[in-house]
Structure formats: structure tokens, C-alpha cells
Design a protein around this motif. Structure first.
Motif, short mmCIF file in Angstrom:
data_model
loop_
_atom_site.label_atom_id
_atom_site.label_comp_id
_atom_site.label_asym_id
_atom_site.label_seq_id
_atom_site.Cartn_x
_atom_site.Cartn_y
_atom_site.Cartn_z
N SER A 240 0.96 -1.08 0.02
CA SER A 240 -0.02 0.17 0.01
C SER A 240 1.07 1.23 0.05
CB SER A 240 -0.82 -0.12 1.24
OG SER A 240 -0.21 0.16 2.40
N GLY A 241 0.11 2.30 -0.27
CA GLY A 241 1.10 3.76 -0.14
C GLY A 241 1.42 4.07 -1.75
N ILE A 242 1.09 3.32 -2.74
CA ILE A 242 1.54 3.46 -4.06
C ILE A 242 0.96 5.00 -4.47
CG2 ILE A 242 1.56 2.70 -6.39
CD1 ILE A 242 3.06 1.09 -4.67
N ARG A 243 1.52 6.19 -4.44
CA ARG A 243 1.35 7.39 -4.83
C ARG A 243 1.55 7.46 -6.24
NH1 ARG A 243 4.72 7.84 -0.56
NH2 ARG A 243 6.40 8.72 -1.64
N PRO A 244 1.03 8.63 -6.91
CA PRO A 244 1.13 8.65 -8.51
C PRO A 244 2.52 8.88 -8.76
CG PRO A 244 -0.81 10.10 -7.75
CD PRO A 244 -0.10 9.42 -6.25
N GLN A 245 3.32 9.55 -8.26
CA GLN A 245 4.78 9.41 -8.60
C GLN A 245 5.42 8.23 -8.46
OE1 GLN A 245 2.94 11.20 -6.19
NE2 GLN A 245 3.35 13.53 -6.20
N LYS A 263 -2.17 -1.00 -3.42
CA LYS A 263 -3.14 -0.31 -3.11
C LYS A 263 -2.60 1.22 -2.93
CE LYS A 263 -6.79 -2.64 -3.54
NZ LYS A 263 -7.99 -2.20 -4.43
N SER A 264 -3.57 2.47 -3.12
CA SER A 264 -2.91 3.64 -2.79
C SER A 264 -2.80 3.87 -1.45
CB SER A 264 -3.70 4.67 -3.83
OG SER A 264 -5.12 4.79 -3.18
N SER A 265 -3.69 3.35 -0.65
CA SER A 265 -3.49 3.77 0.85
C SER A 265 -3.67 2.40 1.74
CB SER A 265 -4.73 4.65 1.30
OG SER A 265 -5.85 4.01 1.16
N LEU A 266 -3.16 2.61 3.13
CA LEU A 266 -3.58 1.75 4.01
C LEU A 266 -4.98 1.00 4.40
CD1 LEU A 266 -1.82 -0.55 5.86
CD2 LEU A 266 -1.89 1.50 7.55
N ALA A 267 -5.82 2.06 4.39
CA ALA A 267 -7.13 1.82 4.32
C ALA A 267 -7.67 0.90 3.24
CB ALA A 267 -8.03 3.03 4.53
N ASP A 268 -7.39 1.10 2.14
CA ASP A 268 -7.81 0.19 0.83
C ASP A 268 -7.21 -0.98 1.06
OD1 ASP A 268 -9.23 2.48 -0.11
OD2 ASP A 268 -7.60 2.99 -1.41
N ALA A 269 -5.76 -1.11 1.46
CA ALA A 269 -5.29 -2.49 1.70
C ALA A 269 -5.90 -3.37 2.67
CB ALA A 269 -3.91 -2.19 2.00
N LEU A 270 -6.27 -2.50 3.79
CA LEU A 270 -7.06 -3.32 5.00
C LEU A 270 -8.41 -3.68 4.43
CD1 LEU A 270 -7.30 -4.21 7.70
CD2 LEU A 270 -7.94 -2.00 8.51
N GLN A 271 -9.17 -3.10 3.75
CA GLN A 271 -10.33 -3.49 3.27
C GLN A 271 -10.15 -4.66 2.06
OE1 GLN A 271 -12.49 -0.51 1.11
NE2 GLN A 271 -14.08 -1.84 0.17
N LEU A 272 -9.09 -4.64 1.30
CA LEU A 272 -8.77 -5.81 0.46
C LEU A 272 -8.48 -6.98 1.39
CD1 LEU A 272 -8.44 -7.10 -2.44
CD2 LEU A 272 -6.24 -6.10 -2.42
N ALA A 273 -7.71 -6.81 2.57
CA ALA A 273 -7.22 -7.94 3.09
C ALA A 273 -8.51 -8.47 3.97
CB ALA A 273 -6.38 -7.36 4.37
N MET A 274 -9.42 -7.76 4.32
CA MET A 274 -10.51 -8.00 4.91
C MET A 274 -11.52 -8.95 3.85
SD MET A 274 -10.34 -7.21 8.03
CE MET A 274 -12.07 -6.94 8.75
N GLU A 275 -11.59 -8.53 2.75
CA GLU A 275 -12.55 -9.15 1.66
C GLU A 275 -11.87 -10.47 1.40
OE1 GLU A 275 -12.70 -6.60 -1.47
OE2 GLU A 275 -13.96 -5.08 -0.63
N GLN A 277 -10.13 -12.20 3.46
CA GLN A 277 -10.29 -13.05 4.55
C GLN A 277 -11.75 -13.85 4.76
OE1 GLN A 277 -7.29 -14.12 5.47
NE2 GLN A 277 -7.36 -13.39 7.73
N GLY A 278 -12.62 -13.04 3.87
CA GLY A 278 -13.99 -13.34 3.98
C GLY A 278 -15.03 -12.65 4.81
N PHE A 279 -14.34 -11.47 5.28
CA PHE A 279 -15.20 -10.83 6.04
C PHE A 279 -15.86 -9.62 5.29
CE2 PHE A 279 -11.68 -12.15 8.85
CZ PHE A 279 -12.41 -12.56 10.28
N VAL A 280 -16.83 -9.13 5.79
CA VAL A 280 -17.98 -7.96 4.97
C VAL A 280 -18.16 -6.99 6.10
CG1 VAL A 280 -19.97 -7.65 3.98
CG2 VAL A 280 -18.76 -9.69 3.55
N ILE A 281 -17.70 -5.85 5.81
CA ILE A 281 -18.00 -4.99 6.78
C ILE A 281 -19.13 -4.13 6.23
CG2 ILE A 281 -16.78 -2.47 7.91
CD1 ILE A 281 -13.98 -3.89 7.24
N THR A 282 -20.31 -3.50 7.23
CA THR A 282 -21.28 -2.99 6.94
C THR A 282 -21.52 -1.71 7.92
OG1 THR A 282 -22.75 -4.45 8.16
CG2 THR A 282 -22.34 -4.95 5.57
N ARG A 283 -21.97 -0.73 7.56
CA ARG A 283 -22.39 0.42 8.70
C ARG A 283 -23.65 0.08 9.23
NH1 ARG A 283 -20.77 5.78 8.48
NH2 ARG A 283 -19.73 5.61 6.57
N ARG A 284 -23.46 0.24 10.91
CA ARG A 284 -24.70 0.15 11.45
C ARG A 284 -25.68 1.16 11.45
NH1 ARG A 284 -23.78 -0.92 17.82
NH2 ARG A 284 -23.47 1.64 17.53
#
Length: 286
Positions: A240-245, A263-275, A277-284
Motif C-alpha cells: 500500500s501507499g502507491i502514490r502517483p509519483q 493499493k494507494s492507501s493503507l485503508a484500501d489495503a486493509l479493506q482488500l485484506a478483509m475481503e 479473509q471473507g469478512f464483510v464490513i457494513t455500517r450499522r
């Protein structure tokens, strides 16, 4: 034992108290600011050096060969003095000046006791000068080695602190990289990360390079080696952290990252990792 060495040894034995007093007076320019304990410690150092010096001369130690076994006890005393003063924040020059101040009282005694024998007097002065110079040089060498060892330990500690392995979620580890990624750092990252994979049984590792200022061919090679080692442990990796430059640089350098999730950010990488792993994140809902 030469006549000159014998003469120096006799002076040391017959005038110990006078030599110590004048030595400390010569070396103790800041003695007035020392505590009573500090003055006792200073005298203790001088007494130990003088005692080991006499023993070395009795054993036939040659001042021209200060690394001979006969001088081992004196070298040890000088090393202890240098290390203790370095730990107190004193410089190599301070310790060297303390040792060199030993010349003054002995030169005065030689001048007084051998004034009728000028040739022997000069020979004794030369022997003493060579010996004290060797002693001062030894304290400087020890000080430098002590400082180098300290710097190496600090560098290693900083290296380990700058590459923490964080458990983000069950089965997901992350390594935030900050600063230049060189060979030594890559080795630390690889060892620490692989060990943590074994300890936690994690299946995914995220290497975040947001804090890496530039990515060149060497940095890319280090990343690829780390990814390969992770895969050999049965885990997968996301960068993660792949910036345009950085993305443009990787393309221009022709570096092949195919098969490695980025991924461009750590948040995106964590989301991909969760997917993965078979986890689904939903907003309560409120």
C-alpha cells in the motif's frame, strides 16, 4: 630491564605520594568544582594506573611495545577509565589530558634526581614520554571504540523501532515503512515480519510504503525479496501507499509488480485484506 626503565620504576616507588599529589594538581583544573566523592574517584583512578604501571615495569614491559602481555593490567585500567568518563559525557581529550598530566611530576623528579647524569636523564625522559604517550593514545582508542559501539547499538535500536510489525486484524499484519529502504533495513523487516507471521499464524501482510520518499530499482528489489519470503511462509502480501509519483517511477523503471496486490492507501489495503479473509464490513444503522 634497561637502566632507564629501572630509574623510572625507582622514582615511582620512592615518590608515590608526591607524584600522585602533583599529578592530581596538574590534571585537576576543575577539581574545585568536584564533589568530595569526585575527588576520591579521581585519586582512585590515579592510584590504580600508577600501581599497574609499576607492576608492568617490574614484569619487564617495554614502553615501545605497549600491546605486550606485561601491560595488560594497565591497559585494562585505562580502558575502564576511558569508558567510565565517556559514560559521564566527558570527551576523549579530557581523559587524554588527565593521563598526559602524569608527565609533569615525573619530569620534575627526573630533572632533580639525575641532573648530574645528563645522558641518563635524557634517556629516562624519553622512556617516560613514550610510555605516557602510549597510555594517552590507548584511552583515545578505547573512547572511540566505545562511542562506535554505542552508535551501532543506537542505530540497531532505531532500525528496529522504525520497522514495527502491527497486527491490524485477525490474520492481518502491517509494516509501515518510513524513510529510505536499504539492504540492512530490508533484512530487519524480513526477519521481524516472518517471525510475526509464524507467531500469529497470519495469512496476509500489508507493507505500507507511504513514508518511503522515493522508489528506485534497488528499493523495488528489496520489496520483491520481502514479498517472496512472505510467500514462502505460506502468506500473501499487499503493498500500500502507491502514490502517483511512485506509480510513474515503477512504470518508467520497468519494475514488474504483477501478481502483487497494490493499493494507494493503507485503508484500501486493509479493506482488500478483509475481503480476502471473507469478512464483510457494513455500517450499522442509527
Amino acid at each position: 630491564m634497561s637502566q632507564e626503565t629501572d630509574a623510572v620504576l625507582q622514582l615511582l616507588g620512592d615518590n608515590e605520594e608526591q607524584i600522585l599529589s602533583q599529578w592530581l594538581q596538574e590534571a585537576g583544573g576543575n577539581a574545585a568544582r568536584l564533589t568530595e566523592a569526585g575527588r576520591r574517584a579521581l585519586r582512585g583512578d590515579a592510584e590504580e594506573i600508577l600501581r599497574n604501571l609499576r607492576e608492568a615495569l617490574r614484569a619487564g614491559g617495554d614502553p615501545e611495545n605497549f600491546e605486550a602481555p606485561a601491560w595488560s593490567a594497565l591497559r585494562g585500567a585505562l580502558e575502564s577509565l576511558s569508558r567510565s568518563r565517556a559514560a559521564q559525557g566527558q570527551s576523549a581529550g579530557d581523559t587524554s589530558v588527565f593521563v598526559l598530566a602524569f608527565k609533569r611530576p615525573l619530569f620534575g623528579l627526573i630533572q632533580d634526581r639525575m641532573k648530574a647524569q645528563p645522558e641518563r636523564q635524557m634517556a629516562a625522559v624519553w622512556t617516560l614520554s613514550v610510555l605516557v604517550d602510549r597510555m594517552a593514545q590507548w584511552t583515545v582508542s578505547t573512547y572511540q571504540q566505545t562511542r562506535e559501539d554505542l552508535i551501532k547499538r543506537q542505530q540497531q535500536d532505531l532500525l528496529e523501532l522504525s520497522t514495527p510489525v502491527i497486527k491490524l486484524f485477525e490474520g492481518v499484519l502491517a509494516v509501515p515503512m518510513i524513510g529510505t529502504l536499504d539492504s540492512s533495513r530490508t533484512q530487519v523487516v524480513m526477519e521481524t515480519l516472518l517471525q510475526r507471521i509464524v507467531e500469529t499464524g497470519s495469512r496476509l501482510a500489508i507493507i505500507d510504503i507511504t513514508g518511503v520518499p522515493t522508489v528506485d530499482t534497488l528499493v523495488a528489489q528489496h520489496l520483491l525479496k520481502t514479498v517472496s519470503a512472505i510467500r514462502l511462509m505460506g502468506a500473501e502480501c499487499i503493498i500500500s501507499g502507491i502514490r502517483p509519483q511512485i506509480a510513474q517511477t515503477i512504470v518508467h523503471l520497468g519494475i514488474d509488480l504483477q501478481g502483487i496486490a497494490t493499493k494507494s492507501s493503507l485503508a484500501d489495503a486493509l479493506q482488500l485484506a478483509m475481503e480476502q479473509q471473507g469478512f464483510v464490513i457494513t455500517r450499522r444503522q442509527a
